[in-house]
Write an enzyme that holds these catalytic residues in place. Structure first.
Site, PDB file in Angstrom:
ATOM      1  N   LYS A  12       0.830  -1.202   0.000  1.00 54.26           N
ATOM      2  CA  LYS A  12       0.000   0.000   0.000  1.00 54.26           C
ATOM      3  C   LYS A  12       0.873   1.265   0.000  1.00 54.26           C
ATOM      4  CE  LYS A  12      -3.875  -2.337   2.300  1.00 54.26           C
ATOM      5  NZ  LYS A  12      -4.816  -2.281   3.453  1.00 54.26           N
TER       6      LYS A  12
ATOM      7  N   TYR B  17     -12.774  -2.516  -3.082  1.00 51.13           N
ATOM      8  CA  TYR B  17     -13.335  -2.530  -1.726  1.00 51.13           C
ATOM      9  C   TYR B  17     -14.859  -2.387  -1.776  1.00 51.13           C
ATOM     10  CZ  TYR B  17      -8.736  -2.158   0.609  1.00 51.13           C
ATOM     11  OH  TYR B  17      -7.464  -2.384   1.103  1.00 51.13           O
TER      12      TYR B  17
ATOM     13  N   PHE C 168     -15.527   4.576   7.591  1.00 50.79           N
ATOM     14  CA  PHE C 168     -14.102   4.866   7.379  1.00 50.79           C
ATOM     15  C   PHE C 168     -13.716   4.856   5.901  1.00 50.79           C
ATOM     16  CE2 PHE C 168     -14.518   0.292   8.323  1.00 50.79           C
ATOM     17  CZ  PHE C 168     -13.938  -0.268   7.191  1.00 50.79           C
TER      18      PHE C 168
ATOM     19  N   THR D 187      -5.688  -7.157  10.576  1.00 55.76           N
ATOM     20  CA  THR D 187      -5.964  -5.854   9.958  1.00 55.76           C
ATOM     21  C   THR D 187      -5.446  -4.661  10.758  1.00 55.76           C
ATOM     22  OG1 THR D 187      -7.978  -6.816   9.023  1.00 55.76           O
ATOM     23  CG2 THR D 187      -7.833  -4.412   9.035  1.00 55.76           C
TER      24      THR D 187
ATOM     25  N   ARG E 102       2.560  -6.568   9.208  1.00 55.61           N
ATOM     26  CA  ARG E 102       1.878  -5.463   9.893  1.00 55.61           C
ATOM     27  C   ARG E 102       2.405  -5.303  11.311  1.00 55.61           C
ATOM     28  NH1 ARG E 102      -4.101  -7.030   7.407  1.00 55.61           N
ATOM     29  NH2 ARG E 102      -3.979  -5.694   5.563  1.00 55.61           N
TER      30      ARG E 102
ATOM     31  N   ASN F  67      -1.819  -0.032   7.014  1.00 49.28           N
ATOM     32  CA  ASN F  67      -1.252  -1.317   7.427  1.00 49.28           C
ATOM     33  C   ASN F  67      -0.389  -2.000   6.361  1.00 49.28           C
ATOM     34  OD1 ASN F  67      -3.353  -2.005   5.767  1.00 49.28           O
ATOM     35  ND2 ASN F  67      -4.597  -2.984   7.354  1.00 49.28           N
TER      36      ASN F  67
ATOM     37  N   HIS G 294      -1.796  -5.628   1.499  1.00 54.31           N
ATOM     38  CA  HIS G 294      -3.112  -6.233   1.255  1.00 54.31           C
ATOM     39  C   HIS G 294      -2.900  -7.648   0.742  1.00 54.31           C
ATOM     40  CE1 HIS G 294      -7.134  -6.959  -0.368  1.00 54.31           C
ATOM     41  NE2 HIS G 294      -6.525  -7.422  -1.454  1.00 54.31           N
TER      42      HIS G 294
ATOM     43  N   GLU H 179     -10.097  -9.905  -7.617  1.00 56.01           N
ATOM     44  CA  GLU H 179      -9.138  -8.793  -7.515  1.00 56.01           C
ATOM     45  C   GLU H 179      -8.105  -8.844  -8.648  1.00 56.01           C
ATOM     46  OE1 GLU H 179      -7.856  -9.011  -3.380  1.00 56.01           O
ATOM     47  OE2 GLU H 179      -9.894  -8.541  -2.695  1.00 56.01           O
TER      48      GLU H 179
END
Ligand code: DAT
Ligand code: MG
Length: 140
Positions: free
Chosen positions: A9, A49, A57, A91, A102, A117, A120, A131
């Protein structure tokens, strides 16, 4: 042989953690099948997502994921889907164990702050296929 979709990320890329994450993948014996540096569009993220777009959020998540380039890829290996999830850790970095990505590289958010974090990974064979299609499409 399973395949899964993964991301490093924007926090992972901008903090210079790409090499360390890829090192863990290769050390584990998984094969990197695809790897690209990308800017995520809001449109792609909303597809990726789709289950979270209605969460409170989501705006934070969208801002975070479009804040800088990210690395996307496909890795393969035996039971790679669940193994990669285990390597990532849970997560919320607050609860992620040391030894996980993480748990080793991410810090808990401030109270009420968004979660950053680092990585993914798809959570099932169906998500992995979905995905990979979203991000790589005809290029698979
Ligand atoms: P994971 O990334 O472990 O598969 P997820 O799919 O439930 O977790 O959520 C996707 C991302 O959304 C997650 O990495 C960070 C963000 N997120 C999830 N739950 C959150 C929450 N309660 N508050 C803030 N961000 C959250
Ligand atoms: Mg998820």
């Amino acid at each position: 042989m399973e395949k899964t979709f993964f991301m490093i990320k924007p926090d992972g890329v901008s903090r210079g953690l790409v090499g360390q994450v890829l090192d863990r993948i290769e050390r584990r014996g998984f094969t990197i099948e695809k790897l690209e540096l990308r800017e995520a569009s809001s449109e792609l993220l909303r597809k990726h997502y789709e289950d979270l777009v209605d969460k409170p959020f989501f705006l934070d998540l969208e801002c975070y994921m479009t804040s800088a380039p990210l690395v996307i890829g496909v890795i393969s290996g035996n039971h790679v889907i669940s193994s990669w999830r285990t390597m990532m850790g849970v997560t919320n970095p607050k609860d992620a164990l040391p030894g996980t990505i993480r748990g080793d590289f991410a810090q808990a958010a401030e109270d009420g702050g968004g979660i950053q974090n680092v990585v993914h990974g798809s959570d099932s064979a169906e998500s992995a296929q979905r995905e990979m299609n979203i991000w790589f499409g005809c290029d698979l």
